[in-house]
Design a protein around this motif. Sequence first.
Motif, PDB file in Angstrom:
ATOM      1  N   ALA A 120       0.824  -1.208   0.000  1.00 23.20           N
ATOM      2  CA  ALA A 120       0.000   0.000   0.000  1.00 23.20           C
ATOM      3  C   ALA A 120       0.856   1.255   0.000  1.00 23.20           C
ATOM      4  CB  ALA A 120      -0.934  -0.009   1.210  1.00 23.20           C
TER       5      ALA A 120
ATOM      6  N   CYS B  31      -0.206   1.572  -9.921  1.00 21.98           N
ATOM      7  CA  CYS B  31       0.363   0.540  -9.046  1.00 21.98           C
ATOM      8  C   CYS B  31       0.853  -0.678  -9.821  1.00 21.98           C
ATOM      9  CB  CYS B  31      -0.677   0.078  -8.030  1.00 21.98           C
ATOM     10  SG  CYS B  31      -1.125   1.330  -6.831  1.00 21.98           S
TER      11      CYS B  31
ATOM     12  N   ILE C 231      -5.697  -2.542  -1.508  1.00 19.74           N
ATOM     13  CA  ILE C 231      -4.583  -1.617  -1.286  1.00 19.74           C
ATOM     14  C   ILE C 231      -5.121  -0.249  -0.872  1.00 19.74           C
ATOM     15  CG2 ILE C 231      -2.788  -0.285  -2.474  1.00 19.74           C
ATOM     16  CD1 ILE C 231      -2.077  -2.777  -4.018  1.00 19.74           C
ATOM     17  N   GLN C 232      -6.155   0.228  -1.573  1.00 19.38           N
ATOM     18  CA  GLN C 232      -6.765   1.507  -1.235  1.00 19.38           C
ATOM     19  C   GLN C 232      -7.332   1.503   0.181  1.00 19.38           C
ATOM     20  OE1 GLN C 232      -9.511   2.517  -4.566  1.00 19.38           O
ATOM     21  NE2 GLN C 232      -8.456   4.461  -4.419  1.00 19.38           N
TER      22      GLN C 232
ATOM     23  N   TRP D 133      -4.538   1.784   2.708  1.00 19.10           N
ATOM     24  CA  TRP D 133      -3.916   3.097   2.752  1.00 19.10           C
ATOM     25  C   TRP D 133      -4.837   4.124   3.387  1.00 19.10           C
ATOM     26  CZ3 TRP D 133       0.810   3.745   3.090  1.00 19.10           C
ATOM     27  CH2 TRP D 133       1.389   5.010   2.948  1.00 19.10           C
TER      28      TRP D 133
END
Length: 270
Positions: free
Chosen positions: A232, A248, A260-261, A264
Motif C-alpha cells: 500500500a 500501481c 490496497i486503497q 492506505w
Amino acid sequence: RAGGFYTAQVWPGLRLVSLNMNFCSQANFWLLINATDPAGQLQWLMGVLADAERDGEKVHIIGHIPPAHCLRSWSWNYYRIVSRFEGTIAAQFFGHTHLDEFELFYDEETLSRPVSIAFVAPSVTTYINLNPGYRVYEVAGSYPGSSHAVLDHETFVLNLTEANAAPPGTTPRWRRLYSAREAYGLPAAFPADWDRLVRRMQDDEPLFQLFWFHLHKGHPPREPCSGPCKAALLCALRSGRAADPELCRPLRPALPFPRIQELWQQRRLC
C-alpha cells in the motif's frame, strides 16, 4: 479575494503559485455541487502556467492537501495539467499528512516516465503520536537558465521522549534526522531518482524499513510494515492522482487494488 489562490514572482525566472486545496478536499461536502473545478482554480492555473511557459519562467507550486488525497475528478484534472506543463513546473510542495513522503507523477501516455514529484513535508505538530519535524529544501539558485529544481532535502526532528525527560526550562534540541540523497543513495533528487527509489524498495528490505522510519519522523508505529502495508505504501508513493490502479501495476502488487486503497485509507492521519 476570489478563492484564496494566487501567484507571485519570487525573483526573475521563478514564479510561485499557491493553490487553495480546500477546493479539492474529500471532507468538503460543498464539492458535491461541483467537484471538477470549484472557483475556476484549475482553469486559472493553466493560464498562469501558459504565461510562465511563454515567458521562460519556472514555477513552484505550493498547497496543503497533496493531489492524491483530493477528490478523484479534481485530482485527475490536476495530474493532466502537471503532465502538460512538465517543462515549466520545477517543484511541488504540500503537507497535510503530517508524514515525510512524496507523490510521483508520470506521463499520461504510458504512465512509465516520471515527469514531476510532489514533496510532502512532515509537520511540526505532534499529531498523532509523532515527533515534531520540519524539512529544509536545497533548490537550484537564481541564475540565467536555472532549473530551480529541488536538489536535495533534509529533515530535522525534535525527540519528544528526550525533551520530556529533560529538566523544566531546558532548550529543546532539534537534530538532523537525515538527508534524502545521502540516506537513500540518490544520484540526484529528480523525479526519475525517486521513481528508482520506489522500485529499489520493493526488493531491498533494509532500504524500505529506513524509509518507514523516516516517514514517521523517527518514531514509527510499534507494528512493523510488511506485506500488505508495504504494498500500500509503495503504491501510494507512485500515485500522484487518486484511485488509479494503473499507477500501481508496475509494482506487481500481490493484493487487488481496492484492498490496497482500503489499507492506505486506514493509515491516513488527516
